[in-house]
Each structure stands twice: as C-alpha cells, then as structure tokens.
Design an enzyme around this catalytic site. Structure first.
Site, mmCIF file in Angstrom:
data_model
loop_
_atom_site.group_PDB
_atom_site.id
_atom_site.type_symbol
_atom_site.label_atom_id
_atom_site.label_comp_id
_atom_site.label_asym_id
_atom_site.label_seq_id
_atom_site.Cartn_x
_atom_site.Cartn_y
_atom_site.Cartn_z
ATOM 1 N N GLU A 60 -1.132 -8.866 5.154
ATOM 2 C CA GLU A 60 -0.924 -8.820 6.292
ATOM 3 C C GLU A 60 -2.615 -8.607 7.070
ATOM 4 O O GLU A 60 -2.622 -9.133 8.431
ATOM 5 C CB GLU A 60 -0.008 -7.673 7.038
ATOM 6 N N CYS A 69 0.823 -1.142 0.013
ATOM 7 C CA CYS A 69 -0.034 0.050 -0.096
ATOM 8 C C CYS A 69 0.533 1.314 -0.094
ATOM 9 O O CYS A 69 1.507 1.523 -0.786
ATOM 10 C CB CYS A 69 -1.049 0.026 1.146
ATOM 11 N N HIS A 117 -3.637 -5.796 1.026
ATOM 12 C CA HIS A 117 -3.051 -5.805 2.337
ATOM 13 C C HIS A 117 -2.981 -7.177 2.739
ATOM 14 O O HIS A 117 -3.837 -7.794 3.368
ATOM 15 C CB HIS A 117 -3.821 -5.113 3.253
#
Lengths: 220, 80
Positions: free
Chosen positions: A196, A86, A194
């Site tokens: 994560e 990002c 993302h």
C-alpha cells in the site's frame, strides 16, 4: 466490491490501505473497529500494519484475540479473502489462520527500506497481478518480521506453492527468505512488506498498485 | 493462589536478544558464558483455592494467549 479494513488500537497503516483499496476499486472500504463483534457485509478483509496494542506480549497476540477477529476467522474459514500486511501478517499467524510466527529480526534492527521481492507463485488471488518470477519492490518497516516455522512446515509450504513472495536480499533473517505466505485454501495471505506504500509514482513506485488491482479483480 | 509463568523460546529458535546480551557480557569481561537465552515471566493472582484447578486455568491461559506454542515453551509454578 465491499472491502473492509479492520482498525486496531495503534494500527497506523489502516488509512494507507484504505486509500490503496479505494484507488483499486473506486469504492472506499468500510473501516471496522476491533471492538465490534460482527462484520458488515463484506467480500474482502484487510488487516493493516501498525503496532496493535503496542506490540505487548507478542506482536499481534492481543489483536488476534479481539472481538472482531472471531468474525474475521469465521469469514476466512468460509472463503472470504483476507490480507494481512506487516502487523496484519503477525496477527494472522497468532490466530493460526497462517502457519508459523514472526520473531524479532535476526540483526535486532528495525528495518525500514525498500526491498526487492521475487513472485514465487502468481496463481494465488493475491499475486495474479504479477508474472511468476517477476521482481517487485515494496517497502518494509518492521522490528519483528523474521518468519519462523519448523522444517516440516516450511517444506510443506514450499511444496504446496504457498510461499508466494520471497526476499531477494533477506532483511530480517526469515526462514528460507520467506516474505509472504498463503493458507492452505489460498484465500488468506500475509506479508511483511507494504504494497500500500507504493501505489503511485509520487510515493516511489507502482508495484503496489498492480498488487491491489490484481487482488481485487480476483476477489470480485 | 499465585501463578508464576515462565515463557522461553524453544530450543532451535534463534534468540538474537540473547546473543546480544551474551556479546555484552563478554565485552564486560565475563568469560565462559554461552547459550544466553532471554524469556519472560508473568505473575498473576487467581481466585482459585485448589492448586490443580489453578494450574489448569493457568495452562489454559498459556495455550490461548500467554505463550505461542509455535515458538515458545512455558512452565507454570503455583504457590498459595
């Protein structure tokens, strides 16, 4: 595996990335402040998501000039794997480590939802945890994720297999539905989604756990 | 010397903000408006007294930080 997470003012996914890295490696990464000029001994570097420097001037522009980035660029050029998620992807483009730029989303909306991605290249260290052609679901949350490069650059990226991830349903107007690109040497990867944020069923998915496990096994 | 730096998106780079502004202008009844593009302007003072030196410094700033040559053009105006 000594991973490092670079923390910029207004990074806000740094701790999420740290949790994902620790889950994948069993070892907490080193958190490195942007104002430092040297990196600790490290064999993996993550640039997290967020809104470094309030997105002033251009997303990632200020962060790309911060003292630690000179050390990150040197490490990247020496072959250390560098992952930008990002805002981290925006920063990597601003440093020139990755080609292109991330523009304002074509629909002008801040897009915050889970998107499907197609793994176009699973030969890179960053995508070895997946099958080629596999579909994975990662969340996106950004206002400036519209990947832009001139046609010659895009042709080269595609020809060299450096488009590793592509949106199934383009959320931001990115050229050729590009969600994640590799550098020429294959050790630098930037993506807007993302991984994560999907490392546990409690968070809504496990595709991100496979991502980090694959990356860190490959980088070890 | 003062430098005024105007940064604009390159031709061919989609400018959704410009498009939205154009739509709003049309909504207000301004006919015959097209190709609205949004840019930014940065003003700064330089200790330099020589115009060429001031311009060279501003140029260097644009290359290194103020503009992103992947998607933006810039124009520099130097005044006393």
């Amino acid at each position: 595996m000594k991973a490092s997470v670079i923390v910029f003012p207004a990074s806000n996914c740094d701790r999420d990335v740290a949790v994902a890295l620790e889950q994948a490696t069993g070892q907490a990464p080193q958190m490195v402040w942007h104002g430092d000029s040297a990196l600790p001994d490290t064999d993996f570097i993550a640039l997290p998501g967020g809104f470094s420097y309030g997105d002033y001037l251009r997303c990632g522009a200020m962060a790309s000039k911060s003292p630690i980035m000179r050390a990150v660029i040197d490490k990247a050029n020496a072959g250390t794997p560098v992952l930008g998620i990002c805002n981290g992807f925006q920063i990597l483009c601003e440093t020139g480590l990755l080609p292109g730029a991330l523009l304002r989303n074509a629909n002008l909306n801040f897009v915050c939802r889970t998107v499907s991605l197609r793994v176009e290249n699973n030969q890179s260290i960053f995508t070895r945890g997946f099958e080629a052609g596999q579909y994975v679901d990662f969340p996106v949350a950004h206002h400036d994720g519209n990947f832009f490069a001139d046609d010659a650059t895009l042709d080269k990226l595609e020809g060299d297999g450096r488009v590793a991830l592509r949106y199934v349903d383009n959320p931001n107007g990115s050229a050729r539905n590009i969600a994640g690109v590799l550098n020429d040497a294959g050790n630098v990867f930037g993506l807007m989604p993302h991984p994560e944020r999907v490392i546990s069923p409690l968070l809504g998915g496990l595709d991100g756990a496979a991502f980090f496990k694959g990356v860190l096994e490959a980088a070890a | 010397m003062k430098a005024k730096i105007t940064i604009t998106l390159k031709n061919g780079v989609l400018d959704p903000q410009g498009k939205a502004i154009e739509g709003a202008l049309k909504g207000l009844g301004f006919d015959g408006v097209s190709d609205v593009r949004q840019g930014k302007e940065i003003e700064l003072k330089l200790d330099e007294t020589d115009e060429a030196a001031a311009r060279a410094k501003a140029e260097d700033m644009c290359q290194k930080l103020l503009a992103n040559p992947v998607m933006e053009n810039y124009a520099i105006e130097i005044t006393p």
